[in-house]
Motif scaffolding. Structure first.
Motif, mmCIF file in Angstrom:
data_model
loop_
_atom_site.group_PDB
_atom_site.id
_atom_site.type_symbol
_atom_site.label_atom_id
_atom_site.label_comp_id
_atom_site.label_asym_id
_atom_site.label_seq_id
_atom_site.Cartn_x
_atom_site.Cartn_y
_atom_site.Cartn_z
ATOM 1 N N GLY A 38 0.824 -1.194 0.000
ATOM 2 C CA GLY A 38 0.000 0.000 0.000
ATOM 3 C C GLY A 38 0.864 1.251 0.000
ATOM 4 O O GLY A 38 1.990 1.234 0.503
ATOM 5 N N PHE A 39 0.340 2.297 -0.576
ATOM 6 C CA PHE A 39 1.018 3.595 -0.597
ATOM 7 C C PHE A 39 -0.001 4.643 -0.193
ATOM 8 O O PHE A 39 -1.144 4.608 -0.636
ATOM 9 N N GLU A 40 0.416 5.571 0.641
ATOM 10 C CA GLU A 40 -0.494 6.637 1.054
ATOM 11 C C GLU A 40 0.033 7.982 0.598
ATOM 12 O O GLU A 40 1.238 8.165 0.421
ATOM 13 N N ALA A 41 -0.889 8.891 0.404
ATOM 14 C CA ALA A 41 -0.545 10.257 -0.005
ATOM 15 C C ALA A 41 -0.847 11.198 1.156
ATOM 16 O O ALA A 41 -1.895 11.101 1.785
ATOM 17 N N ARG A 42 0.083 12.107 1.388
ATOM 18 C CA ARG A 42 -0.085 13.112 2.441
ATOM 19 C C ARG A 42 0.309 14.473 1.898
ATOM 20 O O ARG A 42 1.200 14.597 1.085
ATOM 21 N N ASP A 43 -0.379 15.487 2.385
ATOM 22 C CA ASP A 43 -0.041 16.867 2.052
ATOM 23 C C ASP A 43 1.233 17.261 2.778
ATOM 24 O O ASP A 43 1.688 16.553 3.689
ATOM 25 N N LEU A 49 -4.336 12.244 2.489
ATOM 26 C CA LEU A 49 -5.114 12.569 1.301
ATOM 27 C C LEU A 49 -5.760 11.352 0.657
ATOM 28 O O LEU A 49 -6.698 11.484 -0.113
ATOM 29 N N GLY A 50 -5.238 10.181 0.971
ATOM 30 C CA GLY A 50 -5.770 8.961 0.374
ATOM 31 C C GLY A 50 -4.676 7.945 0.180
ATOM 32 O O GLY A 50 -3.569 8.082 0.702
ATOM 33 N N GLY A 51 -4.986 6.909 -0.594
ATOM 34 C CA GLY A 51 -3.995 5.868 -0.807
ATOM 35 C C GLY A 51 -4.437 4.844 -1.825
ATOM 36 O O GLY A 51 -5.539 4.912 -2.380
ATOM 37 N N ILE A 52 -3.538 3.897 -2.033
ATOM 38 C CA ILE A 52 -3.782 2.795 -2.956
ATOM 39 C C ILE A 52 -3.277 1.522 -2.286
ATOM 40 O O ILE A 52 -2.244 1.540 -1.610
ATOM 41 N N TYR A 53 -4.048 0.439 -2.441
ATOM 42 C CA TYR A 53 -3.708 -0.832 -1.825
ATOM 43 C C TYR A 53 -4.022 -1.948 -2.809
ATOM 44 O O TYR A 53 -5.049 -1.913 -3.493
ATOM 45 N N GLY A 54 -3.138 -2.916 -2.882
ATOM 46 C CA GLY A 54 -3.382 -4.066 -3.738
ATOM 47 C C GLY A 54 -2.314 -5.113 -3.541
ATOM 48 O O GLY A 54 -1.555 -5.071 -2.565
ATOM 49 N N TRP A 55 -2.240 -6.049 -4.485
ATOM 50 C CA TRP A 55 -1.244 -7.107 -4.355
ATOM 51 C C TRP A 55 -0.843 -7.641 -5.714
ATOM 52 O O TRP A 55 -1.604 -7.626 -6.672
ATOM 53 N N GLY A 56 0.391 -8.107 -5.753
ATOM 54 C CA GLY A 56 0.913 -8.784 -6.920
ATOM 55 C C GLY A 56 0.651 -10.272 -6.772
ATOM 56 O O GLY A 56 0.813 -10.827 -5.680
ATOM 57 N N GLN A 57 0.213 -10.886 -7.878
ATOM 58 C CA GLN A 57 -0.106 -12.311 -7.824
ATOM 59 C C GLN A 57 -0.177 -12.859 -9.236
ATOM 60 O O GLN A 57 -0.854 -12.284 -10.093
ATOM 61 N N PHE A 61 -0.570 -7.116 -10.983
ATOM 62 C CA PHE A 61 -0.847 -6.359 -9.762
ATOM 63 C C PHE A 61 -2.323 -5.982 -9.792
ATOM 64 O O PHE A 61 -2.799 -5.387 -10.762
ATOM 65 N N PHE A 62 -3.042 -6.333 -8.739
ATOM 66 C CA PHE A 62 -4.460 -6.017 -8.627
ATOM 67 C C PHE A 62 -4.627 -4.849 -7.662
ATOM 68 O O PHE A 62 -4.195 -4.924 -6.516
ATOM 69 N N VAL A 63 -5.243 -3.765 -8.134
ATOM 70 C CA VAL A 63 -5.564 -2.632 -7.275
ATOM 71 C C VAL A 63 -6.911 -2.922 -6.628
ATOM 72 O O VAL A 63 -7.944 -2.891 -7.289
ATOM 73 N N LYS A 64 -6.885 -3.232 -5.352
ATOM 74 C CA LYS A 64 -8.119 -3.503 -4.612
ATOM 75 C C LYS A 64 -8.815 -2.203 -4.222
ATOM 76 O O LYS A 64 -10.025 -2.092 -4.320
ATOM 77 N N LEU A 65 -8.030 -1.226 -3.771
ATOM 78 C CA LEU A 65 -8.590 0.042 -3.306
ATOM 79 C C LEU A 65 -7.726 1.212 -3.748
ATOM 80 O O LEU A 65 -6.504 1.171 -3.616
ATOM 81 N N LEU A 66 -8.373 2.239 -4.268
ATOM 82 C CA LEU A 66 -7.740 3.537 -4.508
ATOM 83 C C LEU A 66 -8.805 4.550 -4.101
ATOM 84 O O LEU A 66 -9.890 4.575 -4.683
ATOM 85 N N ALA A 67 -8.501 5.322 -3.073
ATOM 86 C CA ALA A 67 -9.480 6.297 -2.586
ATOM 87 C C ALA A 67 -8.779 7.589 -2.217
ATOM 88 O O ALA A 67 -7.652 7.578 -1.716
ATOM 89 N N LEU A 68 -9.471 8.692 -2.458
ATOM 90 C CA LEU A 68 -8.946 10.018 -2.154
ATOM 91 C C LEU A 68 -9.942 10.800 -1.313
ATOM 92 O O LEU A 68 -11.160 10.699 -1.525
ATOM 93 N N ALA A 69 -9.414 11.612 -0.406
ATOM 94 C CA ALA A 69 -10.255 12.558 0.326
ATOM 95 C C ALA A 69 -10.772 13.580 -0.690
ATOM 96 O O ALA A 69 -10.103 13.875 -1.690
ATOM 97 N N PRO A 70 -11.964 14.112 -0.473
ATOM 98 C CA PRO A 70 -12.535 15.072 -1.444
ATOM 99 C C PRO A 70 -11.585 16.216 -1.798
ATOM 100 O O PRO A 70 -11.500 16.625 -2.966
ATOM 101 N N GLU A 71 -10.849 16.725 -0.830
ATOM 102 C CA GLU A 71 -9.947 17.850 -1.110
ATOM 103 C C GLU A 71 -8.726 17.454 -1.943
ATOM 104 O O GLU A 71 -8.004 18.318 -2.450
#
Length: 142
Positions: A38-43, A49-57, A61-71
């Motif tokens: 997983g990787f997270e983004a910060r100001d 600010l959000g992040g991305i999570y997944g796995w290689g298999q 690589f499958f991106v299970k989640l990518l979400a961002l705060a509205p701002e």
């Protein structure tokens, strides 16, 4: 006689099913062995600010989640997170990245980032359509 019933512990059932699938894949010579990351983004002030999570298999690589705060939206943060996941996938020798989204979320974003649509579930009633995307990161290996 076989009985089918609702489980009392869905999380435990998931683990048991994962083990059955893992054992079967390994016996077939294709162990799943997912490598989660997983990787997270910060100001600059440390605000999440959000992040991305997944796995290689099995080569992808499958991106299970990518979400961002509205701002964080429309500021290039999602693109940077996706690029980081792609960079990670390349460093692991994976062939590409795949993910899914709903039509009300971000299909245009993924297309803009070079992802190709590879499938859809049909829209049913008031339920939104789900769309799968993939992006090859190098040569197609057979």
């Amino acid at each position: 006689m076989t009985e089918i019933r609702t489980t009392e512990n869905a999380a435990e059932l998931q683990l048991r099913l994962d083990r059955l699938l893992d054992d079967g894949a390994e016996a077939a010579g294709h162990p799943f062995n997912p490598q989660a990351v997983g990787f997270e983004a910060r100001d600059s002030d440390g605000t999440f600010l959000g992040g991305i999570y997944g796995w290689g298999q099995l080569g992808w690589f499958f991106v299970k989640l990518l979400a961002l705060a509205p701002e964080a939206r429309k500021r290039g943060v999602g693109g940077k997170l996706l690029a980081k996941a792609e960079e990670h996938a390349r460093s692991e020798g994976l062939s590409g990245v795949y993910l899914d989204t709903y039509v009300f979320q971000a299909p245009a974003f993924y297309a803009k980032m070079g992802y190709e649509e590879i499938g859809r579930l049909p829209a049913v009633g008031d339920h939104p359509q789900r769309v799968w995307f993939a992006k090859m990161l190098g040569e197609v290996r057979s």
